[in-house]
Write a protein that holds these residues in place. Structure first.
Motif, PDB file in Angstrom:
ATOM      1  N   ALA A 118       1.847   4.436 -11.944  1.00 28.29           N
ATOM      2  CA  ALA A 118       1.034   4.029 -10.795  1.00 28.29           C
ATOM      3  C   ALA A 118       0.369   2.682 -10.957  1.00 28.29           C
ATOM      4  O   ALA A 118       0.157   1.960  -9.973  1.00 28.29           O
ATOM      5  N   ALA A 119       0.008   2.305 -12.205  1.00 29.44           N
ATOM      6  CA  ALA A 119      -0.784   1.089 -12.397  1.00 29.44           C
ATOM      7  C   ALA A 119      -0.107  -0.177 -11.875  1.00 29.44           C
ATOM      8  O   ALA A 119      -0.756  -0.978 -11.175  1.00 29.44           O
ATOM      9  N   PRO A 120       1.172  -0.428 -12.195  1.00 24.82           N
ATOM     10  CA  PRO A 120       1.770  -1.682 -11.696  1.00 24.82           C
ATOM     11  C   PRO A 120       1.723  -1.811 -10.174  1.00 24.82           C
ATOM     12  O   PRO A 120       1.419  -2.885  -9.647  1.00 24.82           O
ATOM     13  N   ALA A 121       2.006  -0.715  -9.463  1.00 25.81           N
ATOM     14  CA  ALA A 121       2.008  -0.775  -8.000  1.00 25.81           C
ATOM     15  C   ALA A 121       0.594  -0.930  -7.450  1.00 25.81           C
ATOM     16  O   ALA A 121       0.367  -1.694  -6.496  1.00 25.81           O
ATOM     17  N   LEU A 122      -0.368  -0.224  -8.028  1.00 24.21           N
ATOM     18  CA  LEU A 122      -1.748  -0.332  -7.550  1.00 24.21           C
ATOM     19  C   LEU A 122      -2.322  -1.722  -7.825  1.00 24.21           C
ATOM     20  O   LEU A 122      -3.020  -2.296  -6.987  1.00 24.21           O
ATOM     21  N   ALA A 163      -1.933  11.862  -2.118  1.00 24.21           N
ATOM     22  CA  ALA A 163      -0.636  11.740  -2.793  1.00 24.21           C
ATOM     23  C   ALA A 163      -0.722  12.269  -4.218  1.00 24.21           C
ATOM     24  O   ALA A 163       0.206  12.933  -4.707  1.00 24.21           O
ATOM     25  N   LEU A 164      -1.827  11.993  -4.891  1.00 20.91           N
ATOM     26  CA  LEU A 164      -2.018  12.501  -6.251  1.00 20.91           C
ATOM     27  C   LEU A 164      -2.004  14.028  -6.264  1.00 20.91           C
ATOM     28  O   LEU A 164      -1.382  14.653  -7.138  1.00 20.91           O
ATOM     29  N   ALA A 165      -2.694  14.648  -5.310  1.00 16.92           N
ATOM     30  CA  ALA A 165      -2.761  16.113  -5.272  1.00 16.92           C
ATOM     31  C   ALA A 165      -1.368  16.714  -5.069  1.00 16.92           C
ATOM     32  O   ALA A 165      -1.012  17.707  -5.722  1.00 16.92           O
ATOM     33  N   VAL A 166      -0.581  16.125  -4.183  1.00 19.72           N
ATOM     34  CA  VAL A 166       0.767  16.636  -3.930  1.00 19.72           C
ATOM     35  C   VAL A 166       1.644  16.479  -5.172  1.00 19.72           C
ATOM     36  O   VAL A 166       2.358  17.403  -5.584  1.00 19.72           O
ATOM     37  N   PRO A 207      -9.704  -0.394 -12.430  1.00 24.40           N
ATOM     38  CA  PRO A 207     -10.682   0.689 -12.281  1.00 24.40           C
ATOM     39  C   PRO A 207     -10.213   1.817 -11.357  1.00 24.40           C
ATOM     40  O   PRO A 207     -10.528   2.988 -11.580  1.00 24.40           O
ATOM     41  N   THR A 208      -9.455   1.452 -10.305  1.00 21.79           N
ATOM     42  CA  THR A 208      -8.931   2.488  -9.411  1.00 21.79           C
ATOM     43  C   THR A 208      -7.945   3.384 -10.144  1.00 21.79           C
ATOM     44  O   THR A 208      -7.973   4.615 -10.001  1.00 21.79           O
ATOM     45  N   VAL A 209      -7.062   2.780 -10.938  1.00 22.10           N
ATOM     46  CA  VAL A 209      -6.104   3.550 -11.737  1.00 22.10           C
ATOM     47  C   VAL A 209      -6.831   4.506 -12.665  1.00 22.10           C
ATOM     48  O   VAL A 209      -6.455   5.678 -12.814  1.00 22.10           O
ATOM     49  N   LEU A 210      -7.890   4.034 -13.304  1.00 22.07           N
ATOM     50  CA  LEU A 210      -8.612   4.868 -14.274  1.00 22.07           C
ATOM     51  C   LEU A 210      -9.201   6.107 -13.606  1.00 22.07           C
ATOM     52  O   LEU A 210      -9.104   7.223 -14.143  1.00 22.07           O
ATOM     53  N   LEU A 211      -9.814   5.929 -12.443  1.00 13.56           N
ATOM     54  CA  LEU A 211     -10.421   7.085 -11.774  1.00 13.56           C
ATOM     55  C   LEU A 211      -9.355   8.060 -11.284  1.00 13.56           C
ATOM     56  O   LEU A 211      -9.510   9.285 -11.424  1.00 13.56           O
ATOM     57  N   LEU A 212      -8.270   7.552 -10.720  1.00  9.66           N
ATOM     58  CA  LEU A 212      -7.189   8.434 -10.299  1.00  9.66           C
ATOM     59  C   LEU A 212      -6.567   9.143 -11.504  1.00  9.66           C
ATOM     60  O   LEU A 212      -6.183  10.317 -11.412  1.00  9.66           O
ATOM     61  N   ALA A 213      -6.469   8.443 -12.626  1.00 10.42           N
ATOM     62  CA  ALA A 213      -5.905   9.056 -13.838  1.00 10.42           C
ATOM     63  C   ALA A 213      -6.761  10.205 -14.330  1.00 10.42           C
ATOM     64  O   ALA A 213      -6.243  11.190 -14.881  1.00 10.42           O
ATOM     65  N   VAL A 214      -8.067  10.099 -14.164  1.00  9.61           N
ATOM     66  CA  VAL A 214      -8.952  11.220 -14.519  1.00  9.61           C
ATOM     67  C   VAL A 214      -8.581  12.455 -13.704  1.00  9.61           C
ATOM     68  O   VAL A 214      -8.443  13.567 -14.236  1.00  9.61           O
ATOM     69  N   ASP A 234       0.827  -1.208   0.000  1.00  7.20           N
ATOM     70  CA  ASP A 234       0.000   0.000   0.000  1.00  7.20           C
ATOM     71  C   ASP A 234       0.860   1.256   0.000  1.00  7.20           C
ATOM     72  O   ASP A 234       0.558   2.238  -0.696  1.00  7.20           O
ATOM     73  N   THR A 235       1.925   1.251   0.784  1.00  5.87           N
ATOM     74  CA  THR A 235       2.824   2.400   0.825  1.00  5.87           C
ATOM     75  C   THR A 235       3.490   2.624  -0.523  1.00  5.87           C
ATOM     76  O   THR A 235       3.595   3.761  -0.996  1.00  5.87           O
ATOM     77  N   LEU A 236       3.920   1.538  -1.146  1.00  3.04           N
ATOM     78  CA  LEU A 236       4.525   1.641  -2.470  1.00  3.04           C
ATOM     79  C   LEU A 236       3.522   2.177  -3.489  1.00  3.04           C
ATOM     80  O   LEU A 236       3.872   3.000  -4.346  1.00  3.04           O
ATOM     81  N   ALA A 237       2.274   1.739  -3.385  1.00  2.00           N
ATOM     82  CA  ALA A 237       1.240   2.206  -4.311  1.00  2.00           C
ATOM     83  C   ALA A 237       0.992   3.697  -4.153  1.00  2.00           C
ATOM     84  O   ALA A 237       0.854   4.428  -5.147  1.00  2.00           O
ATOM     85  N   VAL A 238       0.934   4.183  -2.922  1.00  2.00           N
ATOM     86  CA  VAL A 238       0.714   5.606  -2.681  1.00  2.00           C
ATOM     87  C   VAL A 238       1.888   6.422  -3.223  1.00  2.00           C
ATOM     88  O   VAL A 238       1.703   7.480  -3.842  1.00  2.00           O
ATOM     89  N   ALA A 239       3.121   5.944  -3.003  1.00  2.00           N
ATOM     90  CA  ALA A 239       4.293   6.638  -3.545  1.00  2.00           C
ATOM     91  C   ALA A 239       4.255   6.657  -5.068  1.00  2.00           C
ATOM     92  O   ALA A 239       4.594   7.666  -5.702  1.00  2.00           O
ATOM     93  N   ALA A 240       3.831   5.558  -5.675  1.00  2.00           N
ATOM     94  CA  ALA A 240       3.734   5.499  -7.135  1.00  2.00           C
ATOM     95  C   ALA A 240       2.678   6.455  -7.658  1.00  2.00           C
ATOM     96  O   ALA A 240       2.847   7.058  -8.729  1.00  2.00           O
ATOM     97  N   VAL A 241       1.594   6.615  -6.932  1.00  2.00           N
ATOM     98  CA  VAL A 241       0.549   7.571  -7.325  1.00  2.00           C
ATOM     99  C   VAL A 241       1.106   8.989  -7.333  1.00  2.00           C
ATOM    100  O   VAL A 241       0.859   9.768  -8.264  1.00  2.00           O
ATOM    101  N   ALA A 242       1.864   9.342  -6.295  1.00  2.00           N
ATOM    102  CA  ALA A 242       2.452  10.688  -6.239  1.00  2.00           C
ATOM    103  C   ALA A 242       3.422  10.914  -7.386  1.00  2.00           C
ATOM    104  O   ALA A 242       3.398  11.956  -8.054  1.00  2.00           O
ATOM    105  N   LEU A 243       4.294   9.936  -7.646  1.00  2.00           N
ATOM    106  CA  LEU A 243       5.265  10.073  -8.729  1.00  2.00           C
ATOM    107  C   LEU A 243       4.564  10.111 -10.086  1.00  2.00           C
ATOM    108  O   LEU A 243       4.941  10.896 -10.968  1.00  2.00           O
ATOM    109  N   GLY A 244       3.544   9.283 -10.251  1.00  2.00           N
ATOM    110  CA  GLY A 244       2.800   9.289 -11.506  1.00  2.00           C
ATOM    111  C   GLY A 244       2.092  10.611 -11.746  1.00  2.00           C
ATOM    112  O   GLY A 244       2.070  11.117 -12.878  1.00  2.00           O
TER     113      GLY A 244
END
Length: 233
Positions: free
Chosen positions: A30-34, A193-196, A45-52, A5-15
């Motif tokens: 972000a997709a591979p980690a999520l 993480a996405l917002a930051v 589906p989570t990746v798609l919504l965050l990508a929006v 989960d921590t890796l996924a959140v970090a990947a979201v921020a970097l993505g």
């Protein structure tokens, strides 16, 4: 949070940072980690919504620089093929397709990095091939960026127009793909993480030259291709 989960959140921020800075990259990073953290059925589906959200935030500032004609040229085949791809690939082992797509993207990145300019990609057929490929990859793993990144890197658009056009394309594409595949709400740490990441990328993007932006798009496409191959093997 657990390690994945921590890796996924970090990947979201970097993505989100890559998306805001170059116009693409969120799902590729972000997709591979999520998907590893929550599984493919919830992860895509989570990746798609965050990508929006990752496209919407920078586009809210730069929408005036979008190239509407080019956006529409790429979206038409993408939107037409997305429900078809979802039906065709529903019962198919997509691992071989992902490996083949990843290898194809790596070849394209290498050629463009060496200075290749493809007249084919500037034609309507090139936009159709790019859009169809993006639709298929987005359905397979929420990573429709590489074909569109190759198209944009070949097009020679100004940096700010390239970013805004890519944001507009991915925003619409990911909404459409989420409607087809279903919506899964992301966790609040992922959204934060996405917002930051997006805010940081938006702050730095005006300082990037066209050469830096093009290099960033190619680099992110390469990372995405390797991730496609790695997760499929």
């Amino acid at each position: 949070m657990t390690g994945p989960d921590t890796l996924a959140v970090a990947a979201v921020a970097l993505g989100a940072f890559a998306q805001a800075a170059t116009g693409m990259g969120f799902s590729l990073i972000a997709a591979p980690a999520l998907i590893a953290a929550v599984g493919p059925h919830r992860g895509v589906p989570t990746v798609l919504l965050l990508a929006v959200l990752a496209s919407l935030l920078p586009l809210s500032r730069d929408w005036r620089h979008t190239r509407p004609r080019d956006t529409g040229r790429l979206l038409l085949p993408t939107l037409l093929f997305t429900p078809v791809a979802a039906r065709l690939l529903a019962a198919v082992d997509t691992r071989l397709l992902a490996v083949a797509a990843g290898l194809g993207v790596l070849v394209g990145v290498a050629l463009l990095a060496r200075g290749l300019r493809s007249a084919f990609l500037r034609r309507p057929a090139g936009a159709w091939i790019s859009g169809l490929g993006s639709a298929g990859l987005n359905v397979i793993g929420g990573v429709g960026g590489p074909p569109i990144g190759l198209y944009a890197a070949n097009a020679g658009w100004p940096a700010r127009e390239a970013r805004a056009t890519l944001h507009a394309f991915f925003l619409v594409q990911n909404v459409a793909t989420a409607v087809v595949l279903g919506v899964v709400l992301p966790s609040w740490p992922a959204v934060a993480a996405l917002a930051v990441g997006a805010a940081t990328g938006m702050a730095l993007s005006p300082r990037l030259s066209p050469t830096a932006t093009r290099g960033g798009v190619l680099a992110v496409s390469c990372v995405g291709a390797l991730a496609l191959i790695g997760t499929a093997l």
